[in-house]
Scaffold this active site. Structure first.
Site, PDB file in Angstrom:
ATOM      1  N   TYR A 176       7.174  -5.032  -3.927  1.00 29.81           N
ATOM      2  CA  TYR A 176       6.630  -3.765  -4.451  1.00 29.81           C
ATOM      3  C   TYR A 176       5.102  -3.825  -4.494  1.00 29.81           C
ATOM      4  CZ  TYR A 176       4.914  -0.562  -8.067  1.00 29.81           C
ATOM      5  OH  TYR A 176       4.177   0.366  -8.768  1.00 29.81           O
TER       6      TYR A 176
ATOM      7  N   THR B  73      -1.370   0.535  -8.853  1.00 28.04           N
ATOM      8  CA  THR B  73      -0.894  -0.270  -9.974  1.00 28.04           C
ATOM      9  C   THR B  73      -1.728  -1.535 -10.149  1.00 28.04           C
ATOM     10  OG1 THR B  73       0.955  -1.678 -10.656  1.00 28.04           O
ATOM     11  CG2 THR B  73       0.807  -1.217  -8.324  1.00 28.04           C
ATOM     12  N   ASP B  74      -1.761  -2.041 -11.368  1.00 27.85           N
ATOM     13  CA  ASP B  74      -2.446  -3.321 -11.619  1.00 27.85           C
ATOM     14  C   ASP B  74      -1.721  -4.483 -10.939  1.00 27.85           C
ATOM     15  OD1 ASP B  74      -0.211  -3.415 -13.286  1.00 27.85           O
ATOM     16  OD2 ASP B  74      -1.325  -3.770 -15.133  1.00 27.85           O
ATOM     17  N   GLU B  75      -0.465  -4.253 -10.508  1.00 26.52           N
ATOM     18  CA  GLU B  75       0.303  -5.351  -9.921  1.00 26.52           C
ATOM     19  C   GLU B  75      -0.285  -5.823  -8.595  1.00 26.52           C
ATOM     20  OE1 GLU B  75       4.542  -5.088 -10.350  1.00 26.52           O
ATOM     21  OE2 GLU B  75       4.354  -3.699 -12.016  1.00 26.52           O
TER      22      GLU B  75
ATOM     23  N   LYS C 116       2.224  -1.654  -2.404  1.00 23.56           N
ATOM     24  CA  LYS C 116       1.184  -0.823  -3.044  1.00 23.56           C
ATOM     25  C   LYS C 116      -0.214  -1.306  -2.612  1.00 23.56           C
ATOM     26  CE  LYS C 116       1.729   2.056  -5.743  1.00 23.56           C
ATOM     27  NZ  LYS C 116       1.981   3.521  -5.580  1.00 23.56           N
TER      28      LYS C 116
END
Ligand code: NAD
Ligand code: TYD
Length: 358
Positions: free
Chosen positions: A166, A141-143, A170
């Protein structure tokens, strides 16, 4: 014929991926491993019920015995790891399961793939060698990059700076994937995409949650000022990008996936309300918006620079947001039974816990 081990294939993106793969490729076998948490739903796969090219296995990606058994029973060519705890708000209230599934589950998959794919004898030599053509793809994810100011985009070189539990889980998983590539030369890729939307998304996430509330005349809980920005990607476009990376990505490389589709949350919410007010129920309007306490550590803006995957693999998002959002809303309107199924029981308790006390 290629054999895919797809994990999390009963969830939102994973099920879209499996459906797309079977539609596209007649000569394929898909082993779909999913624990069926609250977010996994076999209804998502109803269209392929009875299809011999799809084998569903209810299992936990953290289980070394079950995963090793699958590698021993099938000649798996590709692993695509979608399985994860995926919701930021849940990670804030219960971070441990995120470490378990997202980090330890990923390491277990990597280790099982490494052992199964290694050419016998190569472990003793300086070079690890693997069966030709195999690939492990980690859906990230870009997060993991953290939050942007008003300008600029995340590139593959942006340093990792996760904020939520989260995103931290990741990022940790990504680093293990990289480590298996660097240390053991396992052929891996990481894809980092922006916020997906489309059919089968669990209504704890922004778009389906707001739509569902609007349809039921419930308040739409906008965190803080609603000026946070997300870069929206139609799920089918994301799935196509994953296939391109599996087929043509350079081992060890990271590819960002996003389509320059930035919107503030409040824009999204108002758009949904205006569609519902116009097409479904004239009594629905912006009076349903309720600004509620902001999410802890809320990232202000995400924005992906997709130049690398465009230039290297020719990927472009094909779905304009204006079309994708109408298709998505229409899918939910046409599939109210699905929504009713996933929002019964446990969902209601969750919703009450998250939003009830405000
Ligand atoms: P989702 O929550 O809808 O689905 C996750 C699936 O994984 C579910 O079917 C669940 O049952 C399964 N699962 C959970 N724990 C498991 C375990 N221990 N073993 C086996 N299966 C397990 O998630 P999603 O939105 O489809 O996201 C899929 C992947 O894409 C995730 O890795 C997520 O981090 C990533 N991602 C999602 C988005 C997005 O906008 N949804 C954006 C970027 C990246
Ligand atoms: P979400 O769909 O949870 O995805 P992510 O946190 O991974 O980006 O949330 C998208 C944006 O919408 C995020 O900025 C938080 C915001 N949001 C709300 O304002 N209200 C809500 O009820 C939810 C679920 C999200």
């Amino acid at each position: 014929m290629r054999t895919y081990l797809v994990t999390g294939g009963a969830g939102f993106i994973g099920s879209n991926y499996v459906l797309q793969l079977l539609q596209k490729d007649a000569e394929v076998l898909v082993l779909n491993v999913d624990k069926l948490t609250y977010a996994g739903n076999l209804e998502n796969l109803r269209a392929i019920e009875g299809d011999k090219r799809h084998v569903f296995v209810q299992a936990d990606i953290c289980d070394p015995v079950r995963i090793a058994e699958l590698f021993a029973s099938y000649d798996i060519d590709y692993v695509v790891n979608f399985a994860a705890e995926s919701h930021v708000d849940r990670s804030i209230s219960d971070p441990q399961i995120f470490t378990q599934t997202n980090v330890l589950g990923t390491v277990n998959l990597l280790q099982c793939a490494r052992e199964a794919w290694q050419v016998v004898g190569s472990a003793a030599s300086a070079d690890d060698r693997y069966r030709p053509g195999v690939r492990y793809l980690q859906v990230s994810t870009d997060e993991v990059y953290g939050s942007l100011g008003p300008e600029g985009f995340f590139t593959e070189q942006t340093p990792l700076d996760p904020h939520s539990p989260y995103a931290a889980s990741k990022a940790a998983a990504d680093l293990f994937v990289k480590a298996f590539g660097d240390t053991y030369r396992l052929p891996v890729n990481i894809t980092r995409c922006s916020n997906n939307y489309g059919p089968f998304q669990f209504p704890e996430k922004l778009i389906p949650l707001m739509l569902n509330n609007a349809l039921h005349h419930q308040a739409l809980p906008v965190y803080g000022d609603g000026m946070q920005v997300r870069d929206w990607l139609y799920v089918e476009d994301h799935c196509k990008a994953i296939d391109l990376v599996l087929e043509g990505g350079v081992p060890g490389e990271v590819y960002n996936i996003g389509g320059h589709n930035e919107r503030t949350n409040i824009q999204i919410v108002k758009g949904i309300l205006s569609y519902v007010g116009e097409k479904v129920d004239r009594s629905v309007d912006e009076r349903l918006i309720e600004h509620v306490t902001d999410r802890k550590g809320h990232d202000r803006r995400y924005g992906i620079d997709p130049t690398k995957i465009g230039e290297a693999l020719g990927w472009r998002p094909q779905t304009a947001f204006e079309d994708g959002i109408v298709r998505t809303i229409q899918w939910y309107l046409d599939n109210q039974d699905w929504v009713a199924g996933v929002t019964s029981g446990a969902y209601r308790d969750y919703y009450k816990r998250m939003y009830g006390a405000r």
